[in-house]
Design a protein around this motif. Structure first.
Motif, PDB file in Angstrom:
ATOM      1  N   ALA A   1      -7.384  -8.161  -1.440  1.00  0.00           N
ATOM      2  CA  ALA A   1      -6.406  -8.113  -0.350  1.00  0.00           C
ATOM      3  C   ALA A   1      -5.139  -8.833  -0.817  1.00  0.00           C
ATOM      4  N   VAL A   2      -4.030  -8.125  -0.832  1.00  0.00           N
ATOM      5  CA  VAL A   2      -2.722  -8.718  -1.141  1.00  0.00           C
ATOM      6  C   VAL A   2      -1.965  -8.804   0.175  1.00  0.00           C
ATOM      7  N   ILE A   3      -1.634 -10.025   0.568  1.00  0.00           N
ATOM      8  CA  ILE A   3      -1.128 -10.292   1.916  1.00  0.00           C
ATOM      9  C   ILE A   3       0.124 -11.158   1.817  1.00  0.00           C
TER      10      ILE A   3
ATOM     11  N   GLN B   1      -6.695  -1.808 -11.721  1.00  0.00           N
ATOM     12  CA  GLN B   1      -6.815  -0.396 -11.359  1.00  0.00           C
ATOM     13  C   GLN B   1      -8.238   0.009 -10.999  1.00  0.00           C
ATOM     14  N   ASN B   2      -9.221  -0.786 -11.378  1.00  0.00           N
ATOM     15  CA  ASN B   2     -10.606  -0.474 -11.027  1.00  0.00           C
ATOM     16  C   ASN B   2     -11.032  -1.121  -9.716  1.00  0.00           C
ATOM     17  N   SER B   3     -10.113  -1.835  -9.082  1.00  0.00           N
ATOM     18  CA  SER B   3     -10.399  -2.463  -7.795  1.00  0.00           C
ATOM     19  C   SER B   3      -9.620  -1.760  -6.694  1.00  0.00           C
ATOM     20  N   GLU B   4     -10.153  -1.830  -5.489  1.00  0.00           N
ATOM     21  CA  GLU B   4      -9.417  -1.330  -4.331  1.00  0.00           C
ATOM     22  C   GLU B   4      -8.469  -2.427  -3.856  1.00  0.00           C
ATOM     23  N   VAL B   5      -7.167  -2.133  -3.824  1.00  0.00           N
ATOM     24  CA  VAL B   5      -6.165  -3.113  -3.432  1.00  0.00           C
ATOM     25  C   VAL B   5      -5.603  -2.724  -2.070  1.00  0.00           C
ATOM     26  N   THR B   6      -5.757  -3.627  -1.105  1.00  0.00           N
ATOM     27  CA  THR B   6      -5.249  -3.413   0.249  1.00  0.00           C
ATOM     28  C   THR B   6      -4.073  -4.347   0.485  1.00  0.00           C
ATOM     29  N   TYR B   7      -2.977  -3.806   0.989  1.00  0.00           N
ATOM     30  CA  TYR B   7      -1.785  -4.624   1.230  1.00  0.00           C
ATOM     31  C   TYR B   7      -1.498  -4.708   2.721  1.00  0.00           C
ATOM     32  N   VAL B   8      -1.286  -5.956   3.197  1.00  0.00           N
ATOM     33  CA  VAL B   8      -0.851  -6.212   4.564  1.00  0.00           C
ATOM     34  C   VAL B   8       0.264  -7.247   4.507  1.00  0.00           C
ATOM     35  N   LYS B   9       1.414  -6.907   5.067  1.00  0.00           N
ATOM     36  CA  LYS B   9       2.527  -7.858   5.049  1.00  0.00           C
ATOM     37  C   LYS B   9       2.216  -9.080   5.900  1.00  0.00           C
TER      38      LYS B   9
END
Length: 784
Positions: free
Chosen positions: A445-447, A482-490
C-alpha cells in the motif's frame, strides 16, 4: 574639465604610454573593442564614451517577471527587446541585461531559448550606439531554472550527501547547461547556514553548520566558475543572500537579524569568506533584512568594507528582488529616489527589480548633485568588467547544436539520480524492517499526499513549465516491485480538510504486507477549487510550528493502527517535528526534496538496491519551542542541561529528535585507533590524525566520518562542538580503511574579546564519530 573630457584625456595618456594612441581608421577597432588591450584601458575608453543615461541603463538587469516589462508573454517578449535597445523607458539607455528571462517567457525548451537569447544579443550589439552585450542571469539553486534544465535535489538534500565531489559535478553540470543557452550568471546559490527552520526558504540552503557551508561554498564556486569564467561551460557563481537572512526575528521572511558582530563573524561570514576570498566568487546578492539595525542594502560596512575590503570581492553586488525598497520600509529613506542614493553609496551595483531608484530617479539624483557621477561610474565599471571577464564582447552568441547536446543530457540525469540516492537519510529502522524483501511481499500500500506529487518533489526555484518526466515515489515502487500488487491511496492533502480518504487508506493498509506512507510539505501552486493547495515551504512560506499540516498526522496514525508494518517517507524542505512518528513508526526515511529522479532513489533505498548513506546537515527538533536547536550551541546551555534543578524543560525532553550528523545504514561501522601525530604544537602549527573505520556488518555501506573539536579553555565562551572535518568512505563487509585529517590554524582560531581572529594557547579536544552525539573516539592536544 567635464568628467567625459577627463576620462578621454586620461585614456589618451594611457594609450600613449602603451603605444596604442594612433587614431582609429577603417578596420581598426575602437580601444574598448580591441581584445589585445588591457581591460582597464578598454573599460576606461568605453566609460568615457557613455552618457549618464547609458551608464545608468547598464546598471539595470530586471527580472522579466516584473510588471514594468509587460503582463503577458508576448508583451514581455516585445518589451525586453525594447529595453535592450534603450527605447522602452524614455530617458534611460540600453539595459545591461536581464534576470530570469528564459524561465519567465521561454517555456518551449532549449531551441526557443537559444534563438531568442541570440536575437537579444544581436539587438544589443547592432541596434544600440555602443554595442554593449547583455549580461543574462538565471537561477541555479539546484539546477538551471528554466524549461528543460536538469532538476537536482535541493538544499538540505544536497547537504545530506556530505560529498564535495558530487556537489562539484552537480554545479558544473548546472553551469554547463546555463552557459550553453546563453546564461552568464547563476544565482541563488544559498551558502548561508540554516539557523531557524521556521523560515520557509531555508529549503534552498545546505546546512546549519558554517564549516560545512564553507566547504560547499568553495566547491560550488570553483565548479561553476572554473579557472576561466569566459570558457563556454562556465558561469559566474552568484552567492546568496549576503551576509545572511536565515535567523530572522520570529522566523519570518525579511525579519531583522538581531545579531551581534561576533555572531555575524563566527557563524555567518565564514562561508562568504570561503566562497569569495578563497574561491573567488564573482557574484553576490545583498540580503533583505537589517543586520544589527542597518539594512544590508544601505550598509557600506557590509557591502564595501567587509565584502570588498576584507574579502577582496571583485564581482557584482545585485540587489534582492525589491531590494531597493527595503531601505524605505525599514525606515531609512522616505522614497525610492532617496533609497537609490543610499543603496549605490553602500555598494549595490545592479538593480534587478525595475525600481525607479536605480533608473530615472538615479539619473536625476546625479543631475541634482545628490550623488556624484563617480558612484555610478564605480558600479558601471564593475558591470563592464564582468562582461569583459566573461568574454561577451568577443563571444556573445551560443550554438544551438551544443545547447541541445548539453541541456538535460543523460550524464546530467545520472548525476541527479546519484544525488537523490546519496541525499536520503535513514532516520530510524527498528527491527531492521528495511530493506524490504520484494520476493516475499505480495501486496504494497502506497499512501499519502506526497507519494505521487511531482511538484512537491521538485522544490522551489524550479521551471514554470517542466518538460521532462518526473519519477515519483509511487512510480519508483511500481517499477521495482512489479511482482507485487501496488495499491495507491492519497488519503489527504498536505493542507486542509478536503479529499479525506482515511477509510480507503485504512482498507488498503489492512490488505497489504507493508504500508509506505509518504508525507511532508507542499510547494506553492495556484489554489484548486477547494482552496487547499497552499504552500507550506519555500520562499515566503514560513511556519510558526514544525508539525505535519492538515490531516497527515491522522492519516499515518490510522495506517499504523491496522498493525501492518509501516514505513514513513518524508518529502519536505525543512526539519519537521515528527515526535509521534519517531516514537511509533518502525522505519522513517528523510528524502527532503529529491528532484526529478527522487522517486526512483527512494524506491531503491526501500528495497535495498541502494543502501542509505545520507547524514543530517541540520538538527531536527522535537518542537519549535526548542529553537534555536543547532548542535554547536554555547557552553552555558550544556551546563544547564547537565545541572538543572529540575528538568531543563518542565514539559518536554530538551534533546533534539534527531541530531546533526545522524544517519543510519543497512550495515554497521566500528571506529578504532585514533592517532594524533603530536600532543603539542605551536601557534601556526598543524596536527595530523588518523582513524580506522571497519564495516563489521553483512552488507556494503558508506559512512561519513565526522571530526569535531572543542576548545576547552578560552578567553571567550566557545561552542561545545565544532565540525572541522568529514570524509565519506565506502566499505565492503569486513573491510577496514584508515582515514586521515589535518587540523591547522583555520580550524583552531577564534574571535577574541577584541574580535581579532587568533589561535589561543590551550588544550583542544578532538572528537571523531558518526554524528555530533555519537562520538566514538576522543583525543587531546595542546597549543603552546
Amino acid at each position: 574639465m567635464s568628467s567625459h573630457l577627463k576620462a578621454n584625456f586620461y585614456l589618451f595618456l594611457a594609450l600613449v604610454i602603451t603605444g596604442t594612441a594612433a587614431p582609429a581608421t577603417k578596420g581598426t577597432p575602437l580601444p574598448y573593442r580591441d581584445s589585445s588591450l588591457p581591460l582597464k584601458i578598454r573599460i576606461d575608453d568605453l566609460i568615457g564614451r557613455m552618457t549618464l543615461e547609458e551608464k545608468v541603463g547598464q546598471l539595470n538587469m530586471p527580472c522579466v517577471y516584473e510588471g514594468g516589462l509587460g503582463r503577458g508573454i508576448e508583451e514581455k517578449m516585445s518589451n525586453v527587446k525594447k529595453f535592450a535597445m534603450g527605447t522602452l523607458v524614455d530617458g534611460l539607455g540600453p539595459g545591461g541585461g536581464f534576470f530570469t528571462l528564459p524561465n519567465t517567457i521561454l517555456h518551449n525548451g532549449t531551441s526557443q531559448q537559444v534563438e531568442f537569447i541570440n536575437e537579444l544579443q544581436k539587438i544589443a550589439l547592432e541596434k544600440t550606439r555602443l554595442g554593449i552585450p547583455l549580461l543574462l542571469t538565471e537561477e541555479g539553486t539546484h539546477g538551471l531554472m528554466c524549461s528543460g534544465g536538469t532538476i537536482f535535489p535541493e538544499g538540505p538534500a544536497l547537504g545530506s550527501t556530505w560529498n564535495l565531489d558530487l556537489i562539484s559535478r552537480i554545479y558544473s553540470a548546472t553551469a554547463k547547461e546555463a552557459r550553453s543557452i546563453g546564461i552568464h550568471q547563476i544565482f541563488t546559490l544559498v551558502i548561508e547556514p540554516i539557523r531557524d527552520p521556521r523560515l520557509g526558504r531555508n529549503e534552498e540552503a545546505y546546512s546549519e553548520d558554517s564549516y560545512l557551508c564553507s566547504r560547499y561554498a568553495e566547491t560550488i564556486v570553483r565548479s561553476v566558475q572554473g579557472d576561466d569564467v569566459s570558457q563556454p561551460d562556465k558561469c559566474v557563481a552568484g552567492l546568496c543572500h549576503y551576509p545572511g537572512q536565515s535567523e530572522p526575528v520570529s522566523g519570518l521572511e525579511r525579519g531583522a537579524m538581531e545579531i551581534s558582530e561576533r555572531k555575524l563573524r563566527e557563524v555567518f561570514l565564514p562561508s562568504w569568506e570561503a566562497g569569495i576570498k578563497y574561491a573567488g566568487a564573482l557574484g553576490v546578492m545583498a540580503t533583505y533584512p537589517t543586520i544589527d539595525g542597518i539594512p544590508a542594502h544601505a550598509s557600506e560596512w557590509i557591502l564595501t568594507d567587509i565584502l570588498r575590503g576584507e574579502f577582496g570581492f571583485e564581482g557584482l553586488v545585485l540587489c534582492e528582488g525589491g531590494g531597493i525598497e527595503t531601505v524605505i520600509y525599514q525606515g531609512l529613506a522616505p522614497d525610492m529616489k532617496c533609497a537609490g542614493q543610499i543603496a549605490i553609496k553602500a555598494g549595490v551595483d545592479v538593480g534587478i527589480s525595475y525600481e525607479s531608484g536605480y533608473m530615472l530617479d538615479l539619473i536625476q539624483s546625479v543631475k541634482d548633485g545628490a550623488i556624484p557621477e563617480s558612484l555610478v561610474d564605480r558600479a558601471l565599471r564593475r558591470v563592464l568588467l564582468q562582461k569583459f571577464k566573461l568574454g561577451l564582447f568577443e563571444n556573445p552568441y551560443v550554438e544551438l547544436e551544443n545547447a541541445e547536446k548539453t541541456v538535460h543530457n543523460p550524464e546530467h540525469q545520472d548525476i541527479a539520480l546519484e544525488a537523490a540516492r546519496q541525499s536520503i537519510v535513514l532516520l530510524k529502522n527498528e527491527g531492521n524492517l528495511l530493506p524490504l524483501d520484494r520476493t516475499k511481499i505480495k501486496n504494497i500500500a502506497v499512501i499519502g499526499p506526497n507519494a505521487d506529487d511531482e511538484k512537491n518533489q521538485l522544490g522551489d526555484y524550479v521551471a514554470i513549465n517542466v518538460l521532462q518526466d518526473i519519477v515519483t515515489v509511487l512510480d519508483g515502487v511500481k517499477t521495482l516491485a512489479q511482482n507485487s500488487e501496488v495499491t495507491y491511496v492519497k488519503g489527504c492533502n498536505v493542507t486542509g480538510t478536503k479529499l479525506i480518504e482515511i477509510d480507503e487508506a485504512r482498507d488498503a493498509a489492512q490488505k497489504a504486507d507493508v504500508a509506505i506512507v509518504v508525507l511532508g510539505e507542499n510547494e506553492w501552486r495556484k489554489h484548486d477549487q477547494d482552496g487547499e493547495h497552499v504552500g507550506t515551504s519555500g520562499e515566503g512560506f514560513d511556519a510558526a510550528t514544525l508539525e505535519l499540516t492538515g490531516l497527515q498526522q491522522r492519516l499515518v496514525e490510522t495506517v499504523y493502527q491496522t498493525g501492518t508494518p509501516t514505513v514513513v517517507v518524508l518529502i519536505n524542505g525543512r526539519p519537521l517535528a515528527i515526535r509521534w512518528i519517531a516514537e511509533n513508526i518502525p522505519a522513517v526515511i528523510e528524502a527532503w526534496i529529491p528532484g526529478e529522479k527522487g522517486g526512483q532513489a527512494v524506491a531503491e533505498i526501500l528495497f535495498g538496491d541502494i543502501y542509505p548513506s545520507g547524514k543530517l546537515p541540520v538538527t531536527i527538533p522535537r518542537h519549535a519551542g526548542q529553537l534555536p536547536v543547532y548542535y554547536n550551541y554555547q557552553k552555558p546551555k550544556r551546563h544547564w542541561l547537565q545541572h538543572a534543578w529540575g528538568k531543563p524543560y518542565v514539559d518536554m525532553d530538551p534533546s533534539p529528535l534527531f541530531v546533526f550528523g545522524h544517519g543510519l545504514s543497512y550495515t554497521s561501522f566500528k571506529y578504532s585507533n585514533l592517532v594524533l601525530d603530536k600532543k603539542e604544537i605551536l601557534k601556526g602549527g598543524t596536527v595530523k590524525l588518523n582513524v580506522d573505520i571497519l564495516n563489521d556488518g553483512l552488507m556494503a555501506g558508506t559512512e561519513t566520518i565526522q571530526l569535531y573539536i572543542e576548545d576547552i579553555i578560552a578567553t571567550v565562551s566557545t561552542p561545545v562542538l565544532e565540525l572541522r572535518g568529514f570524509q565519506r568512505v565506502e566499505l565492503k563487509p569486513g573491510e577496514t580503511k584508515t582515514i586521515f585529517f589535518e587540523l591547522g590554524p583555520r580550524h583552531l582560531e577564534l574571535y577574541d574579546r577584541h574580535l581579532d581572529r587568533v589561535v589561543e594557547p590551550g588544550e583542544f579536544s578532538v572528537k571523531v564519530g558518526a554524528s555530533s552525539a555519537d562520538i566514538r573516539l576522543e583525543g587531546r592536544f595542546v597549543v603552546k
